[in-house]
Design a protein around this motif. Structure first.
Motif, mmCIF file in Angstrom:
data_model
loop_
_atom_site.group_PDB
_atom_site.id
_atom_site.type_symbol
_atom_site.label_atom_id
_atom_site.label_comp_id
_atom_site.label_asym_id
_atom_site.label_seq_id
_atom_site.Cartn_x
_atom_site.Cartn_y
_atom_site.Cartn_z
ATOM 1 N N ASP A 389 0.821 -1.211 0.000
ATOM 2 C CA ASP A 389 0.000 0.000 0.000
ATOM 3 C C ASP A 389 0.859 1.267 0.000
ATOM 4 O O ASP A 389 0.581 2.227 0.720
ATOM 5 N N GLY A 390 1.947 1.253 -0.790
ATOM 6 C CA GLY A 390 2.789 2.438 -0.941
ATOM 7 C C GLY A 390 3.698 2.738 0.246
ATOM 8 O O GLY A 390 4.301 3.809 0.316
ATOM 9 N N LYS A 391 3.792 1.793 1.183
ATOM 10 C CA LYS A 391 4.651 2.025 2.353
ATOM 11 C C LYS A 391 5.626 0.857 2.541
ATOM 12 O O LYS A 391 5.283 -0.294 2.264
ATOM 13 N N VAL A 392 6.816 1.162 3.035
ATOM 14 C CA VAL A 392 7.769 0.092 3.349
ATOM 15 C C VAL A 392 7.317 -0.561 4.650
ATOM 16 O O VAL A 392 7.187 0.115 5.675
ATOM 17 N N VAL A 393 7.065 -1.869 4.598
ATOM 18 C CA VAL A 393 6.582 -2.564 5.802
ATOM 19 C C VAL A 393 7.572 -3.600 6.346
ATOM 20 O O VAL A 393 7.394 -4.091 7.458
ATOM 21 N N GLY A 394 8.588 -3.926 5.539
ATOM 22 C CA GLY A 394 9.553 -4.921 6.013
ATOM 23 C C GLY A 394 10.922 -4.634 5.426
ATOM 24 O O GLY A 394 11.034 -4.034 4.351
ATOM 25 N N ALA A 395 11.969 -5.047 6.142
ATOM 26 C CA ALA A 395 13.329 -4.829 5.642
ATOM 27 C C ALA A 395 14.256 -5.943 6.108
ATOM 28 O O ALA A 395 14.186 -6.384 7.252
ATOM 29 N N PHE A 396 15.091 -6.379 5.174
ATOM 30 C CA PHE A 396 16.051 -7.470 5.397
ATOM 31 C C PHE A 396 17.431 -6.937 5.094
ATOM 32 O O PHE A 396 17.605 -6.170 4.145
ATOM 33 N N LEU A 397 18.425 -7.331 5.887
ATOM 34 C CA LEU A 397 19.793 -6.896 5.596
ATOM 35 C C LEU A 397 20.797 -7.980 5.958
ATOM 36 O O LEU A 397 20.796 -8.490 7.076
ATOM 37 N N ASP A 420 8.544 6.040 -5.505
ATOM 38 C CA ASP A 420 9.180 5.478 -6.694
ATOM 39 C C ASP A 420 10.043 4.267 -6.284
ATOM 40 O O ASP A 420 11.064 4.418 -5.622
ATOM 41 N N ILE A 421 9.597 3.095 -6.703
ATOM 42 C CA ILE A 421 10.270 1.865 -6.286
ATOM 43 C C ILE A 421 11.687 1.750 -6.859
ATOM 44 O O ILE A 421 12.607 1.291 -6.188
#
Ligand code: FDA
Ligand code: NAD
Length: 435
Positions: A389-397, A420-421
């Motif tokens: 829905d246009g928001k960053v909800v998860g992140a992996f590093l 903008d992805i």
């Protein structure tokens, strides 16, 4: 019976959650004799993640008392003496085989009865076994599962006994990836087998998995995907000799490690307490539908406030935090007070070889990969964002510094909008660092 041992609080299960709960009880104030932990295991609560990592190292492996809780989160190590000093009763090598929540009592395998005013269920998970679905020959010797320290000891002995031997690792999840790495470090010839098109599909995207599969292959780990083990043959001593795959291939094996998932241990309480999504249903304070019964760690299905839904989480960070939350809530309620609702940001991690990744948030929606994910790079560092829905909800590093890991945690918590992805992919980590 009149012989029942009585406690104000009983924690059933002596794993990670139990240890962190005990520390919180001590912090909040608990009188000698009020609290008991009843555990099937023979040792005081310890940091379970060590079992699939440093516990199996070929050189100076981790051993107790080195990794008792709460060292895993940078806290003080709670040795058996600590419980004695606090008057907390550690009732070890004791399996509860019957629970009567209406009568507020528990019965052990040897017939002892325990009664409580408040119960905390912290029985964790158990492994799913290949014998559960009737795989032929799956009860052969040297087929191992890994959940408790006794399992790790048996596997460690087998690794020593089968020097330079062959291992087949069944499953491409957490256990599969961590055990393949540590077996390889022990100079064992390792073949992984899993049914999915890529490893750790419940979290990894194809791009993420491609890195790990390439890295493992470069370390000499053989990977067979898209098939499963359907049978085992053994030698005259009953030791496993071969693994038969569904696609017809047959692999030689001196050791088999199986990691095909876990299952929360709720059987004792079936029909006595409300369940949901395979776990024991709780509120934001880990209280079940019974006012004197709480459930924490792997067994709890709780409101994940950030996503507005009930979830069960099988990872160590949540087992620690849910235990602390439950104890805070129990103690506050006794004083007629309340505590804040649990507002958890999911956090998972793993380590294998020289690699180390962290994940925060929710792995739903579209994904973008950033950074250098070439398995052959001298210093690979890459990650991924999940956008919904246009928001960053998860992140992996992978291979983040502490600062970078905090930055991706913040992104997952704050859920910043992305216009903008492609731009996000280009910015990569610097996007997180600006939040
Ligand atoms: P936990 O399983 O720790 O403890 C449950 C305890 O209850 C056990 O001592 C058990 O014997 C006891 N018990 C059960 N039934 C009983 C009964 N009827 N009577 C008495 N005692 C009973 N997570 C992560 O985020 N990062 C990681 O790197 C890892 N690594 C990892 C490695 C391995 C080998 C495993 C098995 C698991 C992990 N995990 C992990 C997952 C993490 O360890 C797990 O989520 C927590 O240990 C859950 O804590 P609990 O206290 O809920 O259960
Ligand atoms: P998992 O759910 O991570 O992985 C299970 C894997 O089993 C699947 O990915 C699939 O590849 C495979 N599989 C399923 N059926 C199969 C079959 N018939 N034949 C071959 N493969 C099959 O579970 P796990 O790795 O067994 O881990 C068990 C528990 O321990 C989980 O709760 C997990 O969260 C926990 N754990 C966590 C960590 C960590 O967080 N770093 C590490 C170790 C264990």
């Amino acid at each position: 019976t009149s012989m029942a041992k009585t406690f104000k609080y009983i924690i059933v299960g002596g794993g990670v959650a139990a240890g962190y709960a005990a520390r919180e009880f001590a912090k909040q104030g608990v009188k000698p004799g009020e609290l008991a932990i009843i555990s099937k295991e023979a040792v005081a609560p310890y940091e379970r993640p060590a079992l699939s990592k440093a516990y199996l190292f070929p050189e100076s492996p981790a051993r107790l008392p080195g990794f008792h809780v709460c060292v895993g989160s940078g806290g003080e190590r709670l040795l058996p003496e600590w419980y004695t000093e606090k008057g907390i009763e550690l009732i070890l090598s004791t399996e509860i085989v019957k629970a009567d929540l209406a009568a507020k009592s528990l019965i052990s395998a040897s017939g002892e009865t325990f009664s409580y005013q408040t119960l905390i269920i912290a029985t964790g998970s158990t492994v799913i076994r290949l014998t559960d679905f009737g795989v032929e020959g799956a009860d052969a010797k040297n087929i191992f599962y890994l959940r408790e320290i006794d399992d790790a000891d048996k596997l460690y002995e087998a690794i020593k006994a089968k020097k330079n031997g062959k291992a087949v690792v069944v499953g491409g999840g957490y256990i599969g990836l961590e055990l393949s790495a540590v077996l390889k470090l022990n100079n064992i010839d390792v073949t992984m087998v899993y049914p999915e098109p890529w490893c750790m599909p419940r979290l990894f995207t194809a791009d993420i998995a491609e890195f790990y599969e390439g890295y493992y292959a470069n370390k000499g780990v053989n990977i067979i995907k898209g098939t499963v083990a359907v049978g085992f043959t053994s030698n005259s001593d009953g030791e496993v000799k071969e693994v038969k795959l569904k696609d017809g291939r047959v692999l030689e094996a001196d050791i088999v490690v199986v990691g095909v998932g876990g299952r929360p241990q709720t059987a004792l309480f079936k029909g006595q307490v409300e369940e949901d999504k395979g776990g024991i249903k709780t509120d934001s304070f880990f209280k079940t539908n019974l006012s004197d019964v709480y459930a924490v760690g792997d067994v709890a299905t709780f409101p994940l406030k950030l996503y507005g839904e009930l979830r069960r989480v099988e990872h160590v960070d949540h087992s620690r935090k849910s235990a602390e939350q439950a104890v805070k809530a129990i103690k506050a309620a006794e004083d007629g007070k309340t505590v804040e609702e649990y507002d958890y940001l999911p956090y998972f991690y793993s380590r294998a070889f020289d690699l180390s990744w962290q994940f925060y948030g929710d792995n739903v929606g579209d994904t973008v990969l950033f950074g250098d994910n070439k398995p052959t790079s001298a210093k690979p560092k890459f990650g991924s964002y999940w956008i919904k829905d246009g928001k960053v909800v998860g992140a992996f590093l992978e291979s983040g510094t502490p600062e970078e890991n905090s930055a991706i945690a913040k992104v997952a918590r704050v859920q910043p909008p992305v216009a903008d992805i492609d731009q996000l992919a280009k910015e990569g980590l610097s996007f997180a660092s600006k939040i």
